[in-house]
Scaffold this motif. Structure first.
Motif, mmCIF file in Angstrom:
data_model
loop_
_atom_site.group_PDB
_atom_site.id
_atom_site.type_symbol
_atom_site.label_atom_id
_atom_site.label_comp_id
_atom_site.label_asym_id
_atom_site.label_seq_id
_atom_site.Cartn_x
_atom_site.Cartn_y
_atom_site.Cartn_z
ATOM 1 N N ALA A 1 1.495 14.436 -8.408
ATOM 2 C CA ALA A 1 2.871 14.088 -8.174
ATOM 3 C C ALA A 1 3.339 13.328 -7.059
ATOM 4 O O ALA A 1 4.120 12.497 -6.778
ATOM 5 C CB ALA A 1 3.692 15.502 -8.068
ATOM 6 N N GLN A 2 2.438 13.354 -5.933
ATOM 7 C CA GLN A 2 2.435 12.559 -4.718
ATOM 8 C C GLN A 2 1.992 10.978 -4.955
ATOM 9 O O GLN A 2 2.972 10.371 -4.447
ATOM 10 C CB GLN A 2 1.766 13.032 -3.506
ATOM 11 N N VAL A 3 0.882 11.169 -5.786
ATOM 12 C CA VAL A 3 0.401 9.719 -6.378
ATOM 13 C C VAL A 3 1.543 8.967 -6.856
ATOM 14 O O VAL A 3 1.898 7.956 -6.770
ATOM 15 C CB VAL A 3 -0.748 9.776 -6.924
ATOM 16 N N ARG A 4 1.974 9.719 -7.939
ATOM 17 C CA ARG A 4 3.074 9.189 -8.838
ATOM 18 C C ARG A 4 4.460 8.737 -8.094
ATOM 19 O O ARG A 4 4.993 7.756 -8.058
ATOM 20 C CB ARG A 4 3.507 10.118 -10.022
ATOM 21 N N ALA A 5 4.723 9.478 -7.133
ATOM 22 C CA ALA A 5 5.923 9.359 -6.354
ATOM 23 C C ALA A 5 5.624 7.966 -5.570
ATOM 24 O O ALA A 5 6.578 7.072 -5.155
ATOM 25 C CB ALA A 5 6.366 10.309 -5.581
ATOM 26 N N ASP A 6 4.465 7.968 -5.116
ATOM 27 C CA ASP A 6 4.059 6.614 -4.154
ATOM 28 C C ASP A 6 4.130 5.501 -5.040
ATOM 29 O O ASP A 6 4.770 4.276 -4.778
ATOM 30 C CB ASP A 6 2.917 6.904 -3.434
ATOM 31 N N LEU A 7 3.612 5.603 -6.330
ATOM 32 C CA LEU A 7 3.673 4.442 -7.304
ATOM 33 C C LEU A 7 5.068 4.090 -7.539
ATOM 34 O O LEU A 7 5.382 2.743 -7.791
ATOM 35 C CB LEU A 7 2.860 4.640 -8.385
ATOM 36 N N VAL A 8 5.936 4.844 -7.854
ATOM 37 C CA VAL A 8 7.511 4.805 -8.065
ATOM 38 C C VAL A 8 7.948 3.935 -6.895
ATOM 39 O O VAL A 8 8.662 2.932 -7.078
ATOM 40 C CB VAL A 8 8.133 5.788 -8.432
ATOM 41 N N ARG A 9 7.804 4.371 -5.375
ATOM 42 C CA ARG A 9 8.337 3.836 -4.417
ATOM 43 C C ARG A 9 7.810 2.484 -4.230
ATOM 44 O O ARG A 9 8.407 1.469 -4.062
ATOM 45 C CB ARG A 9 8.083 4.630 -3.155
ATOM 46 N N VAL A 10 6.409 1.930 -4.784
ATOM 47 C CA VAL A 10 5.937 0.819 -4.523
ATOM 48 C C VAL A 10 6.292 -0.065 -5.681
ATOM 49 O O VAL A 10 6.750 -1.329 -5.385
ATOM 50 C CB VAL A 10 4.289 0.936 -4.544
ATOM 51 N N GLU A 11 6.625 0.443 -6.851
ATOM 52 C CA GLU A 11 7.015 -0.384 -7.940
ATOM 53 C C GLU A 11 8.617 -0.922 -7.669
ATOM 54 O O GLU A 11 9.084 -1.916 -7.786
ATOM 55 C CB GLU A 11 7.173 0.327 -9.214
ATOM 56 N N GLN A 12 9.469 0.135 -6.795
ATOM 57 C CA GLN A 12 10.677 -0.129 -6.650
ATOM 58 C C GLN A 12 10.884 -1.247 -5.543
ATOM 59 O O GLN A 12 11.915 -2.157 -5.376
ATOM 60 C CB GLN A 12 11.511 1.148 -6.225
ATOM 61 N N ALA A 13 9.838 -1.326 -4.648
ATOM 62 C CA ALA A 13 9.621 -2.502 -3.775
ATOM 63 C C ALA A 13 9.078 -3.880 -4.211
ATOM 64 O O ALA A 13 8.918 -4.720 -3.508
ATOM 65 C CB ALA A 13 8.663 -1.982 -2.548
ATOM 66 N N GLY A 14 8.991 -3.886 -5.595
ATOM 67 C CA GLY A 14 8.645 -5.136 -6.181
ATOM 68 C C GLY A 14 7.158 -5.341 -6.751
ATOM 69 O O GLY A 14 6.725 -6.243 -7.171
ATOM 70 N N TYR A 15 6.316 -4.077 -6.732
ATOM 71 C CA TYR A 15 5.004 -4.296 -7.159
ATOM 72 C C TYR A 15 4.986 -3.908 -8.722
ATOM 73 O O TYR A 15 5.730 -3.144 -9.050
ATOM 74 C CB TYR A 15 4.098 -3.294 -6.502
ATOM 75 N N ASN A 16 4.380 -4.806 -9.469
ATOM 76 C CA ASN A 16 4.393 -4.733 -11.192
ATOM 77 C C ASN A 16 3.009 -4.311 -11.435
ATOM 78 O O ASN A 16 2.020 -5.411 -11.219
ATOM 79 C CB ASN A 16 4.836 -5.753 -11.709
#
Length: 90
Positions: free
Chosen positions: A35-50
């Protein structure tokens, strides 16, 4: 007498590993959850990472997104369009 000593040693050999696993990790190196890894991925995607389109520029893309996240959470940063300091009068 010899049997009781052997039984005590055998019990100690069996019990010692269980005490080693029972200790809590107080060094801050606890494993992270999915869950922590997924939350981190969501935050990075919202910052512009695809992740789908960054095969060529992988390290640069994710580092730029993480830098943006860190800048958003930094203390004392300058907001866009503002100045820190007094106006100079002539």
């Amino acid at each position: 007498m010899k049997a009781s000593i052997c039984a005590t040693i055998a019990a100690a050999v069996i019990a010692i590993p269980s005490f080693a696993f029972a200790q809590a990790d107080t060094s801050g190196n606890a494993p992270i959850t999915r869950a922590q890894v997924r939350a981190d991925l969501v935050r990075v995607e919202q910052a512009g990472y695809n992740p789908a389109s960054s095969d060529i520029n992988y390290p640069a893309d994710i580092q730029a997104a993480e830098a943006k996240l860190n800048a958003d959470h930094a203390y004392g940063g300058v907001s866009n369009g503002s100045a820190n300091g007094a106006a100079v009068q002539n």
